[in-house]
Write a protein that holds these residues in place. Structure first.
Motif, PDB file in Angstrom:
ATOM      1  N   HIS A 140       0.838  -1.211   0.000  1.00 47.28           N
ATOM      2  CA  HIS A 140       0.000   0.000   0.000  1.00 47.28           C
ATOM      3  C   HIS A 140       0.864   1.248   0.000  1.00 47.28           C
ATOM      4  O   HIS A 140       0.663   2.163  -0.815  1.00 47.28           O
ATOM      5  CB  HIS A 140      -0.915  -0.005   1.216  1.00 47.28           C
ATOM      6  N   PHE A 141       1.851   1.303   0.913  1.00 48.90           N
ATOM      7  CA  PHE A 141       2.692   2.491   0.979  1.00 48.90           C
ATOM      8  C   PHE A 141       3.564   2.611  -0.261  1.00 48.90           C
ATOM      9  O   PHE A 141       3.720   3.715  -0.813  1.00 48.90           O
ATOM     10  CB  PHE A 141       3.577   2.469   2.224  1.00 48.90           C
ATOM     11  N   GLN A 142       4.153   1.524  -0.702  1.00 43.55           N
ATOM     12  CA  GLN A 142       5.047   1.578  -1.846  1.00 43.55           C
ATOM     13  C   GLN A 142       4.320   2.085  -3.091  1.00 43.55           C
ATOM     14  O   GLN A 142       4.860   2.866  -3.867  1.00 43.55           O
ATOM     15  CB  GLN A 142       5.664   0.205  -2.098  1.00 43.55           C
ATOM     16  N   GLU A 143       3.087   1.660  -3.273  1.00 37.68           N
ATOM     17  CA  GLU A 143       2.298   2.131  -4.415  1.00 37.68           C
ATOM     18  C   GLU A 143       2.029   3.631  -4.308  1.00 37.68           C
ATOM     19  O   GLU A 143       2.175   4.379  -5.279  1.00 37.68           O
ATOM     20  CB  GLU A 143       0.980   1.365  -4.487  1.00 37.68           C
ATOM     21  N   GLY A 144       1.658   4.085  -3.096  1.00 36.96           N
ATOM     22  CA  GLY A 144       1.388   5.503  -2.896  1.00 36.96           C
ATOM     23  C   GLY A 144       2.623   6.357  -3.080  1.00 36.96           C
ATOM     24  O   GLY A 144       2.569   7.438  -3.684  1.00 36.96           O
ATOM     25  N   LEU A 145       3.767   5.888  -2.569  1.00 36.80           N
ATOM     26  CA  LEU A 145       5.011   6.634  -2.712  1.00 36.80           C
ATOM     27  C   LEU A 145       5.432   6.714  -4.176  1.00 36.80           C
ATOM     28  O   LEU A 145       5.882   7.757  -4.653  1.00 36.80           O
ATOM     29  CB  LEU A 145       6.119   5.983  -1.881  1.00 36.80           C
ATOM     30  N   CYS A 146       5.270   5.588  -4.874  1.00 38.46           N
ATOM     31  CA  CYS A 146       5.611   5.550  -6.310  1.00 38.46           C
ATOM     32  C   CYS A 146       4.813   6.602  -7.086  1.00 38.46           C
ATOM     33  O   CYS A 146       5.365   7.360  -7.902  1.00 38.46           O
ATOM     34  CB  CYS A 146       5.298   4.175  -6.866  1.00 38.46           C
ATOM     35  N   ASN A 147       3.528   6.674  -6.822  1.00 37.24           N
ATOM     36  CA  ASN A 147       2.671   7.647  -7.499  1.00 37.24           C
ATOM     37  C   ASN A 147       3.078   9.075  -7.157  1.00 37.24           C
ATOM     38  O   ASN A 147       3.055   9.966  -8.012  1.00 37.24           O
ATOM     39  CB  ASN A 147       1.206   7.402  -7.130  1.00 37.24           C
ATOM     40  N   HIS A 148       3.434   9.296  -5.896  1.00 41.21           N
ATOM     41  CA  HIS A 148       3.856  10.628  -5.460  1.00 41.21           C
ATOM     42  C   HIS A 148       5.142  11.044  -6.182  1.00 41.21           C
ATOM     43  O   HIS A 148       5.244  12.177  -6.674  1.00 41.21           O
ATOM     44  CB  HIS A 148       4.077  10.628  -3.948  1.00 41.21           C
ATOM     45  N   LEU A 149       6.125  10.141  -6.245  1.00 41.83           N
ATOM     46  CA  LEU A 149       7.391  10.459  -6.899  1.00 41.83           C
ATOM     47  C   LEU A 149       7.201  10.710  -8.393  1.00 41.83           C
ATOM     48  O   LEU A 149       7.841  11.586  -8.975  1.00 41.83           O
ATOM     49  CB  LEU A 149       8.395   9.332  -6.665  1.00 41.83           C
ATOM     50  N   LYS A 150       6.296   9.955  -9.007  1.00 37.16           N
ATOM     51  CA  LYS A 150       5.993  10.191 -10.429  1.00 37.16           C
ATOM     52  C   LYS A 150       5.384  11.573 -10.634  1.00 37.16           C
ATOM     53  O   LYS A 150       5.707  12.285 -11.580  1.00 37.16           O
ATOM     54  CB  LYS A 150       5.025   9.127 -10.945  1.00 37.16           C
ATOM     55  N   GLY A 151       4.498  11.947  -9.689  1.00 34.26           N
ATOM     56  CA  GLY A 151       3.895  13.273  -9.767  1.00 34.26           C
ATOM     57  C   GLY A 151       4.919  14.384  -9.639  1.00 34.26           C
ATOM     58  O   GLY A 151       4.851  15.406 -10.343  1.00 34.26           O
ATOM     59  N   LEU A 152       5.918  14.189  -8.766  1.00 36.63           N
ATOM     60  CA  LEU A 152       6.971  15.182  -8.601  1.00 36.63           C
ATOM     61  C   LEU A 152       7.792  15.312  -9.880  1.00 36.63           C
ATOM     62  O   LEU A 152       8.160  16.416 -10.297  1.00 36.63           O
ATOM     63  CB  LEU A 152       7.881  14.800  -7.437  1.00 36.63           C
ATOM     64  N   LYS A 153       8.074  14.183 -10.535  1.00 38.93           N
ATOM     65  CA  LYS A 153       8.851  14.219 -11.783  1.00 38.93           C
ATOM     66  C   LYS A 153       8.093  14.931 -12.893  1.00 38.93           C
ATOM     67  O   LYS A 153       8.664  15.673 -13.677  1.00 38.93           O
ATOM     68  CB  LYS A 153       9.189  12.790 -12.212  1.00 38.93           C
ATOM     69  N   ASN A 154       6.787  14.715 -12.928  1.00 37.23           N
ATOM     70  CA  ASN A 154       5.961  15.335 -13.977  1.00 37.23           C
ATOM     71  C   ASN A 154       5.870  16.841 -13.825  1.00 37.23           C
ATOM     72  O   ASN A 154       5.615  17.564 -14.789  1.00 37.23           O
ATOM     73  CB  ASN A 154       4.551  14.736 -13.963  1.00 37.23           C
ATOM     74  N   ARG A 155       6.075  17.328 -12.590  1.00 35.34           N
ATOM     75  CA  ARG A 155       6.024  18.782 -12.352  1.00 35.34           C
ATOM     76  C   ARG A 155       7.268  19.485 -12.852  1.00 35.34           C
ATOM     77  O   ARG A 155       7.279  20.688 -13.046  1.00 35.34           O
ATOM     78  CB  ARG A 155       5.869  19.062 -10.852  1.00 35.34           C
ATOM     79  N   LYS A 156       8.355  18.749 -12.993  1.00 34.47           N
ATOM     80  CA  LYS A 156       9.629  19.376 -13.371  1.00 34.47           C
ATOM     81  C   LYS A 156       9.651  19.716 -14.860  1.00 34.47           C
ATOM     82  O   LYS A 156       9.000  19.095 -15.654  1.00 34.47           O
ATOM     83  CB  LYS A 156      10.788  18.424 -13.029  1.00 34.47           C
TER      84      LYS A 156
END
Length: 287
Positions: A271-287
């Motif tokens: 559960h956490f790993q999936e949520g963290l993965c999505n968060h990190l992807k979102g951060l990359k997309n903002r750059k």
């Protein structure tokens, strides 16, 4: 009894210096690349700056240097400690999320234990502490700020523990640190929302004590706060601070291994790993 334990500990403490010698470095040998310490000879106050580009992420190495620096400042008998950043945009971006992504368990145990050690070192520091927040302070950056006794922040910044945004559930001791500054009702809502407070809003709710227009002014206001303890006996002040903060640290000191196990179990969950993965992807997309 708590008072007796504190008095026993006090007997082993070094006395606070009554007079210190313009601005000098406390670093012994080669200065750390991740933290710098400067002591004002006139006031005896040490300024501890985080210096890990680009955003003072709390890596294993930076946390190690911060703990060493805090201990060094205490042992060198400074009158107070001001925590700040050499980065003019970010105070600290929080924990190194790469350490939480599919972690190797034994390394993550060391990482989390070091974070516990850092919070304890700052939260229970025997001398007056203040944070000159000259950049954004999300997540563990906010935890460091709330571990200090006073906070001065620059305008147009953000501060708060937004862990729920990246699926993380904070430890109880981190919540206690937040609640030592803010009313429980505000803490509960902010933690659940993953809220980041803008500077003015943080001032209005009491998360920061003052706002300044520049880093220099923030450092000056922090120094003025430290000076308010000049008439207090340093040892009596330190013991009183520890008694006041005992409820914040009691659970952690009572069973650190339980906190470590709970954190490892949660961080390694799908559960956490999936949520963290999505968060990190979102951060990359903002750059």
């Amino acid at each position: 009894m708590l008072r007796n334990r504190l008095i026993d500990a006090a007997r082993r403490m070094k006395p606070i210096l009554c007079g210190v010698q313009s601005l000098r470095s406390l670093s012994q040998g080669a200065p750390s690349k991740l933290t710098t310490i400067e002591v004002d000879d006139k006031s005896g106050i040490a300024t501890l700056s985080m210096n890990q580009p680009p955003v003072n992420t709390l890596t294993m190495e930076l946390m190690h240097d911060l703990i060493d620096s805090i201990n060094q400042i205490e042992s060198n008998r400074s009158r107070g400690l001001i925590l700040t950043s050499s980065n003019d945009k970010v105070f600290s971006a929080g924990l190194d999320l790469n350490e939480l992504l599919n972690p190797e368990v034994e390394r993550f145990k060391l990482f989390w234990t070091r974070f516990q050690d850092l919070w304890l070192a700052l939260h229970l520091c025997g001398i007056p502490t203040a944070a000159a927040i000259n950049g954004h302070a999300p997540a563990a950056g906010c935890v460091l700020a709330t571990a200090c006794e006073y906070r001065v922040m620059l305008p147009d910044l953000s501060i708060g523990i937004h862990a729920t945004r990246f699926s993380f559930v904070i430890s109880k001791w981190m919540m206690h640190s937040y609640q030592s500054v803010l009313p429980r009702r505000i803490v509960e809502r902010a933690l659940n929302q993953g809220k980041l407070f803008a500077t003015q809003e943080a001032l209005e709710v009491g998360l920061v004590d003052e706002v300044s227009s520049s880093k220099e002014e923030a450092l000056s206001k922090c120094a003025a706060f430290v000076a308010t303890f000049d008439k207090a006996n340093p040892l009596a002040r330190s013991l009183t601070k520890r008694m006041c903060r005992d409820p914040d640290v009691r659970d952690l000191l009572k069973d650190r291994s339980a906190d470590l196990k709970d954190c490892v179990d949660y961080v390694t969950s799908s559960h956490f790993q999936e949520g963290l993965c999505n968060h990190l992807k979102g951060l990359k997309n903002r750059k």
